[in-house]
Write a protein that holds these residues in place. Sequence first.
Motif, short mmCIF file in Angstrom:
data_model
loop_
_atom_site.label_atom_id
_atom_site.label_comp_id
_atom_site.label_asym_id
_atom_site.label_seq_id
_atom_site.Cartn_x
_atom_site.Cartn_y
_atom_site.Cartn_z
N ILE A 199 46.36 37.13 50.83
CA ILE A 199 45.33 36.12 50.64
C ILE A 199 44.00 36.87 50.63
O ILE A 199 43.61 37.50 51.62
CB ILE A 199 45.36 35.02 51.71
N TYR A 200 43.39 36.85 49.45
CA TYR A 200 42.12 37.53 49.24
C TYR A 200 40.97 36.54 49.41
O TYR A 200 41.14 35.34 49.22
CB TYR A 200 42.04 38.09 47.82
N GLN A 201 39.79 37.07 49.72
CA GLN A 201 38.55 36.31 49.76
C GLN A 201 37.67 36.80 48.62
O GLN A 201 37.55 38.01 48.42
CB GLN A 201 37.80 36.56 51.07
N GLY A 202 37.08 35.87 47.91
CA GLY A 202 36.20 36.27 46.81
C GLY A 202 35.46 35.09 46.24
O GLY A 202 35.63 33.95 46.67
N ASN A 203 34.63 35.37 45.26
CA ASN A 203 33.82 34.32 44.64
C ASN A 203 34.59 33.46 43.66
O ASN A 203 34.37 32.26 43.59
CB ASN A 203 32.61 34.95 43.93
N ASP A 204 35.47 34.10 42.87
CA ASP A 204 36.22 33.35 41.87
C ASP A 204 37.48 34.10 41.49
O ASP A 204 37.69 35.25 41.87
CB ASP A 204 35.35 33.03 40.64
N ILE A 205 38.31 33.43 40.71
CA ILE A 205 39.61 34.00 40.35
C ILE A 205 39.45 35.27 39.49
O ILE A 205 40.28 36.17 39.56
CB ILE A 205 40.51 32.95 39.68
N ALA A 206 38.38 35.35 38.71
CA ALA A 206 38.16 36.54 37.89
C ALA A 206 37.95 37.77 38.77
O ALA A 206 38.48 38.85 38.47
CB ALA A 206 36.97 36.32 36.96
N ASP A 207 37.17 37.62 39.84
CA ASP A 207 36.95 38.74 40.77
C ASP A 207 38.26 39.20 41.39
O ASP A 207 38.55 40.39 41.48
CB ASP A 207 36.00 38.34 41.90
N ILE A 208 39.08 38.23 41.82
CA ILE A 208 40.34 38.57 42.48
C ILE A 208 41.32 39.18 41.48
O ILE A 208 42.02 40.14 41.79
CB ILE A 208 40.94 37.33 43.17
N THR A 209 41.35 38.65 40.28
CA THR A 209 42.23 39.21 39.24
C THR A 209 41.88 40.67 38.99
O THR A 209 42.79 41.53 38.88
CB THR A 209 42.13 38.40 37.94
#
Length: 88
Positions: free
Chosen positions: A51-61
């Motif tokens: 489970i990642y933390q980030g601003n949006d799905i693009a950042d996590i991808t």
Amino acid sequence: MKYFAVFLPMKDEEKSAQYRPDHLAFLKEQGEKGHVFVKGRFVDGWGGMVIYQGNDIADITSIVLEDPYVVSGARDFEIHEWEMQEGR
């Protein structure tokens, strides 16, 4: 900050064993950068979840595409935004 559940299903057990140290080092680095909330493997051998933390799905991808498991073809991945609920 949003949370994203990343499922990492097994594709190749040999590659998974080979790249495990690199994967764990990658997760440690991402954790130090504040991206990893929690991580672990499924005990039935199916794969794992981060489970990642980030601003949006693009950042996590973009982060997941650098994971040695994904780069090597040891694991596939699937990302879903996750809303944490506290309590029982």
